[in-house]
Scaffold this active site. Structure first.
Site, PDB file in Angstrom:
ATOM      1  N   TYR A  99      33.799  55.392 -40.805  1.00 25.93           N
ATOM      2  CA  TYR A  99      32.662  56.258 -41.144  1.00 25.93           C
ATOM      3  C   TYR A  99      32.818  56.850 -42.543  1.00 25.93           C
ATOM      4  CZ  TYR A  99      30.800  56.277 -36.312  1.00 25.93           C
ATOM      5  OH  TYR A  99      30.260  55.951 -35.101  1.00 25.93           O
TER       6      TYR A  99
HETATM    7  N1  SAM Z   1      29.195  56.177 -29.205  1.00 22.88           N
HETATM    8  C1  SAM Z   1      27.848  56.366 -29.695  1.00 22.88           C
HETATM    9  C2  SAM Z   1      26.894  56.383 -28.523  1.00 22.88           C
HETATM   10  O1  SAM Z   1      27.316  56.442 -27.386  1.00 22.88           O
HETATM   11  O2  SAM Z   1      25.695  56.356 -28.753  1.00 22.88           O
HETATM   12  C3  SAM Z   1      27.494  55.333 -30.718  1.00 22.88           C
HETATM   13  C4  SAM Z   1      28.057  55.565 -32.104  1.00 22.88           C
HETATM   14  S1  SAM Z   1      27.188  56.787 -32.963  1.00 22.88           S
HETATM   15  C5  SAM Z   1      26.946  56.065 -34.532  1.00 22.88           C
HETATM   16  C6  SAM Z   1      28.368  58.010 -33.402  1.00 22.88           C
HETATM   17  C7  SAM Z   1      28.894  58.842 -32.264  1.00 22.88           C
HETATM   18  O3  SAM Z   1      29.805  58.099 -31.458  1.00 22.88           O
HETATM   19  C8  SAM Z   1      29.688  60.027 -32.732  1.00 22.88           C
HETATM   20  O4  SAM Z   1      28.852  61.128 -32.997  1.00 22.88           O
HETATM   21  C9  SAM Z   1      30.653  60.276 -31.588  1.00 22.88           C
HETATM   22  O5  SAM Z   1      30.024  60.986 -30.566  1.00 22.88           O
HETATM   23  C10 SAM Z   1      30.935  58.884 -31.086  1.00 22.88           C
HETATM   24  N2  SAM Z   1      32.140  58.307 -31.724  1.00 22.88           N
HETATM   25  C11 SAM Z   1      32.168  57.362 -32.674  1.00 22.88           C
HETATM   26  N3  SAM Z   1      33.430  57.045 -33.013  1.00 22.88           N
HETATM   27  C12 SAM Z   1      34.229  57.820 -32.271  1.00 22.88           C
HETATM   28  C13 SAM Z   1      35.635  57.973 -32.169  1.00 22.88           C
HETATM   29  N4  SAM Z   1      36.461  57.249 -32.907  1.00 22.88           N
HETATM   30  N5  SAM Z   1      36.108  58.880 -31.284  1.00 22.88           N
HETATM   31  C14 SAM Z   1      35.288  59.611 -30.527  1.00 22.88           C
HETATM   32  N6  SAM Z   1      33.937  59.525 -30.580  1.00 22.88           N
HETATM   33  C15 SAM Z   1      33.412  58.634 -31.433  1.00 22.88           C
END
Ligand code: SAM
Length: 448
Positions: free
Chosen positions: A242
């Site tokens: 990110y």
């Molecule tokens: N996981 C998301 C979903 O269920 O819709 C899709 C990815 S979205 C672009 C970004 C969100 O995913 C973040 O705000 C966080 O909640 C979660 N996320 C992404 N990478 C993560 C990580 N390495 N650890 C924990 N949460 C993560």
């Protein structure tokens, strides 16, 4: 997310031609990260495009502005406000084209923007707490304007309960956590499916792996593709970076998670130091002039990152702020072009001591405002059962304190070594050949 919702989303993606047996990935539940994108049917090679989403599926600022119902209201709105309005409008419409997508968006987000007051108390003493209230005020004032100018005057279009302050904040959180470059600014867009990619903890890439591509010369259809930054075996998750230089504070606000632990490859602990030339300084005007000549201003924010040393210009600016008494001759017009060069190195013992003490004392005050110690936070973070929000709070407290402690130690050490430093007066004599390397006045100059 309920399986039925995920299934409906997959069906929708399939109908739109985005998901098929030809592509090597599927959306899937991932432990502790919500939904994610997982390699299916085969492994994925590094740099392979794993999915491609045509523009017709994006929820974009352009769609908001061209929208038959809300378009006219979106013309003069900031891009993100227009897109937030579109998201809430479509969310309120049972028959929305994006229904299956909106239904898989998380209802609750872990960013501190959404914490209760009690949870926010865990951030007491931190710098992040201040920026959270800054963000909230910003969103709040945008909402107030939108409410007065768009929502309230058009009750036939906007049902106020579906366009509430809370929902607007939710939309802000969704946009913050699910949009990536190159789709920013006027091109801001939510891209269903591509926005399921989670952040990878160990990737050394600089930034997101979203790419905009156009097909053919004639139809100019645009696509958003996701490129796999590293190779991945079947059944494993495709992740992307990110932002390599984002601090944990920024990750927490934007995405609601932090990166900590031994596997961390990026440096996430940071603290922003605000340095200011006081208006009460009797040399205020000269100091501002010098600061501005060198691209700075009366207030400068320095982002300190753990183990990365001091930012450029910080020491010269500190010396400038502390300049007084017999050193003030450097502020004279005669020195205007060379003073910044002189400030790169210690000016005088008095000046350097004032600089060191200001930092040491400032760090001390800041460090005592945190309710927990570094060891207490480290212990908390050992606990694998720790809730995501408590983990964020502990990592933020720990990170800020680590940076402050490192800074304090650096200047404490310097304070002990003031006698070893070389100052302006000695440098000048040496440059004129009047002093030898040991600091003794060279006898031959007097002999003529
Ligand atoms: N996981 C998301 C979903 O269920 O819709 C899709 C990815 S979205 C672009 C970004 C969100 O995913 C973040 O705000 C966080 O909640 C979660 N996320 C992404 N990478 C993560 C990580 N390495 N650890 C924990 N949460 C993560």
């Amino acid at each position: 997310i309920a399986t039925s919702r995920l299934d409906a989303f997959k069906t929708w993606l399939t109908e739109q031609g985005v998901l098929s047996s030809n592509i090597p990935v599927i959306p899937q539940q991932v432990e502790n990260q919500g939904l994610g994108i997982v390699a299916k049917g085969r492994s994925v090679a590094q740099n392979e495009d794993v999915l491609s989403v045509p523009q017709e599926l994006w929820m974009s600022v352009a769609v908001a502005r061209l929208h038959p119902t809300i378009g006219p209201f979106c013309q003069n709105l900031r891009p993100w406000v227009a897109l937030a309005l579109l998201l809430l409008y479509e969310k309120a419409m049972p028959s929305s084209f994006w229904r299956p997508y909106i239904d898989i968006l998380p209802d609750t987000l872990d960013s501190p923007l959404f914490w209760s007051n009690e949870e926010l108390m865990q951030l007491e003493g931190t710098q992040l707490l201040g920026s959270i209230s800054g963000y909230l005020q910003h969103v709040d004032s945008e909402y107030t304007t939108l409410f007065q100018e768009v929502i309230e005057p058009n009750p036939g279009i906007f049902n106020t309960s579906l366009f509430s302050r809370d929902l607007f904040l939710w939309a802000f959180g969704i946009l913050r956590s699910r949009t990536f470059p190159p789709l920013t600014g006027d091109e801001l867009a939510l891209v269903p499916f591509a926005d399921l990619v989670n952040h990878g903890m160990v990737l050394n890439m600089d930034g997101p792996s979203w790419e905009k591509k156009s097909s053919g010369f004639f139809d100019r259809r645009e696509y958003l593709t996701l490129r796999a930054p590293i190779s991945v075996k079947e059944g494993e998750q495709i992740v992307m970076q990110y932002g390599k230089v984002k601090s944990n504070g920024k990750l927490a606000v934007d995405y609601g998670f932090v990166e900590c632990g031994p596997k961390t490859t990026a440096i996430r602990d940071s603290f922003t130091l605000t340095l200011e030339i006081a208006e009460s300084d009797r040399f205020f005007d000269d100091k501002i002039d010098i600061a501005e000549l060198n691209g700075l201003s009366a207030i400068v924010y320095f982002d300190l990152v753990y183990e990365q040393g001091l930012p450029d210009n910080m020491l010269p600016f500190l010396r400038l702020i502390a300049l007084s008494g017999t050193d003030a001759f450097l502020l004279e017009a005669l020195f205007r072009n060379s003073v910044w060069d002189h400030l790169q190195l210690p000016v005088s013992r008095v000046n350097e001591e004032a600089v060191c003490k200001a930092i040491v004392d400032g760090c001390h005050v800041a460090l005592t405002s945190y309710p927990s110690t570094i060891d207490e936070d480290l212990n908390l973070l050992q606990d694998i059962e720790l809730s995501p929000r408590l983990k964020i709070a502990a990592a933020i407290r720990l990170g800020e304190k680590r940076v402050l402690q490192e800074l304090q130690l650096l200047f404490e050490t310097r304070l002990q070594e003031l006698h070893k430093l070389e100052y302006y007066a000695e440098r000048r004599l040496r440059n004129l050949g009047l002093m030898d390397d040991k600091g003794d006045l060279t006898p031959w100059v007097f002999e003529g």
